[in-house]
Design a protein around this motif. Sequence first.
Motif, PDB file in Angstrom:
ATOM      1  N   TYR A   1       2.195   3.329  -8.791  1.00 44.07           N
ATOM      2  CA  TYR A   1       0.885   3.955  -8.497  1.00 44.07           C
ATOM      3  C   TYR A   1       0.521   4.620  -9.414  1.00 44.07           C
ATOM      4  O   TYR A   1       1.010   5.829  -9.941  1.00 44.07           O
TER       5      TYR A   1
ATOM      6  N   ASN B   1       0.800  -1.071  -0.028  1.00 44.30           N
ATOM      7  CA  ASN B   1      -0.090  -0.155  -0.019  1.00 44.30           C
ATOM      8  C   ASN B   1       0.926   1.384  -0.033  1.00 44.30           C
ATOM      9  O   ASN B   1       0.372   2.381   0.502  1.00 44.30           O
ATOM     10  N   LYS B   2       1.967   1.143  -0.575  1.00 50.82           N
ATOM     11  CA  LYS B   2       3.082   2.391  -0.610  1.00 50.82           C
ATOM     12  C   LYS B   2       2.499   3.247  -1.905  1.00 50.82           C
ATOM     13  O   LYS B   2       2.654   2.438  -3.056  1.00 50.82           O
ATOM     14  N   LYS B   3       2.156   4.522  -1.873  1.00 46.23           N
ATOM     15  CA  LYS B   3       1.819   5.035  -3.066  1.00 46.23           C
ATOM     16  C   LYS B   3       3.027   5.747  -3.567  1.00 46.23           C
ATOM     17  O   LYS B   3       3.301   6.833  -3.825  1.00 46.23           O
ATOM     18  N   GLU B   4       3.921   4.816  -4.438  1.00 44.30           N
ATOM     19  CA  GLU B   4       4.976   5.062  -4.975  1.00 44.30           C
ATOM     20  C   GLU B   4       5.394   4.091  -6.023  1.00 44.30           C
ATOM     21  O   GLU B   4       4.902   2.808  -5.898  1.00 44.30           O
TER      22      GLU B   4
ATOM     23  N   GLN C   1       7.725   1.256  -7.603  1.00 41.47           N
ATOM     24  CA  GLN C   1       8.819   0.302  -6.780  1.00 41.47           C
ATOM     25  C   GLN C   1       9.071  -0.756  -7.958  1.00 41.47           C
ATOM     26  O   GLN C   1       8.309  -1.228  -9.047  1.00 41.47           O
TER      27      GLN C   1
END
Length: 453
Positions: free
Chosen positions: A248, A229-232, A234
């Motif tokens: 994202y 749930n990292k809004k970045e 990867q």
Amino acid sequence: MRKLAYIAIGTISASILILCAVFFFITNISEKTVRKADQILCEHIRDAALKKLNEPIIVSKMMASDGFLLNFLQNEGDLDSDTETMKSYLSRIQNNFGFAQATLISAKTYRYYRDDKMYKIINPTGYSHDLWFNLFEAGYKDFSVNVFRHIRGIDYSKMYVNYRIQNADGKFLGVASPSIYIKDVMAAFSELEEKYHVKINTTDSSGIVNIDSTFSEIMVANLSHLTGNKKENQFKKTGLTSFFASYYLPDFDWYFIIRSTDKTENNTRFLLFYLIAVSILSIDLFVLFMTTKILRSQNNVSIFSKEQLDKLTGLPNRNYFKDQFGERGLFNTTIYKCIAVFDIDYFKEANDNMNGDQALLSVVKKMSALLENHGVMLRWGGDEFVVLFELPLENAYKICRDFCKSIEENGLITVSIGLTAVNLSDSIKTNYHRAARYCYMVKELGGNGVKKD
């Protein structure tokens, strides 16, 4: 026996050193170059897939700024006349761009126009399916994207784009909403997957898969463990030729996920490495098998340490599993074909009404009798157990059904079971979570059942 163990350890150690040397030789290329190439590939796949997803957004934005549409919404009048006007306008949109449907909802009259008819008058304050209209009007976004999985199947499932229409003074006039068939997006994803040997998904912000090349995964699978749930954005190298990427998409509030699958290498050096590795590992497995067999036959001592055994049931526990396989890596053996997760339904109540330890021992005894020597059962924690089957999915499914039935016949407790085929290209944690998710789905439906792939 000690000498035999030393020989086995020496053989395996030597093979590891040989593999390391071969690996160093084979991979004597620029890691940065390979990583950069894979990143560029992922970005290309993302951009190619987003072309299909962005098309209705571009058209809905065009509709929202169309002077004809703005004038129409501010001067609605006779229903029949307006319906014919909108049918003509929306059908041109639908036909020109090949959309599943083109619709318009008026904030003034609450009319829901479609390319084929005036569908209905919405009731956003009294009908649950229309509540979205008021929520969208009160929101701050220009558009929202929603995937609707129709109960009648893939041919009726669509992706809707709702775009805000307002006049120069900022007054909300309505919503332009073209839609595309999910099966068309799935086909585009499938083509990219086949071409580039990858797996593609999009998920909503909570990790629920909303687009996949397999319809059965949509609105069922959850991949939040991949994105965290990292809004970045990867990107990770997960192996010699494998990778994982997550992007994202703020406009959608979605994650676009790419995972490499069986990537074909047109390099004889890699083929040589694989052949050498398979040969050496085959020898290692044979040495380990023979050593274990001899040690077991000559020494009546448990192969598990105290920390690896559950005191109550005598089963290997989660510590044993971690020591053998880890949880985030891949299975280091192909012997296990399926993984099942099961637990006792309403165990707290069962524990209050009967001896909890006896209940646990009862389910262990019944599963052990059915499993025989076709796998291994572990106590994962509490009333949750994991079973690794050395059987195909359907054979394992029969055992799980028989197990469920035998527990139910006892009349005191029931169990919920999730069963999935082991995917060796996925991490152990991913395989486990897939089985656990099926188990929770059974539990949510009342328990006492089995769900499989």
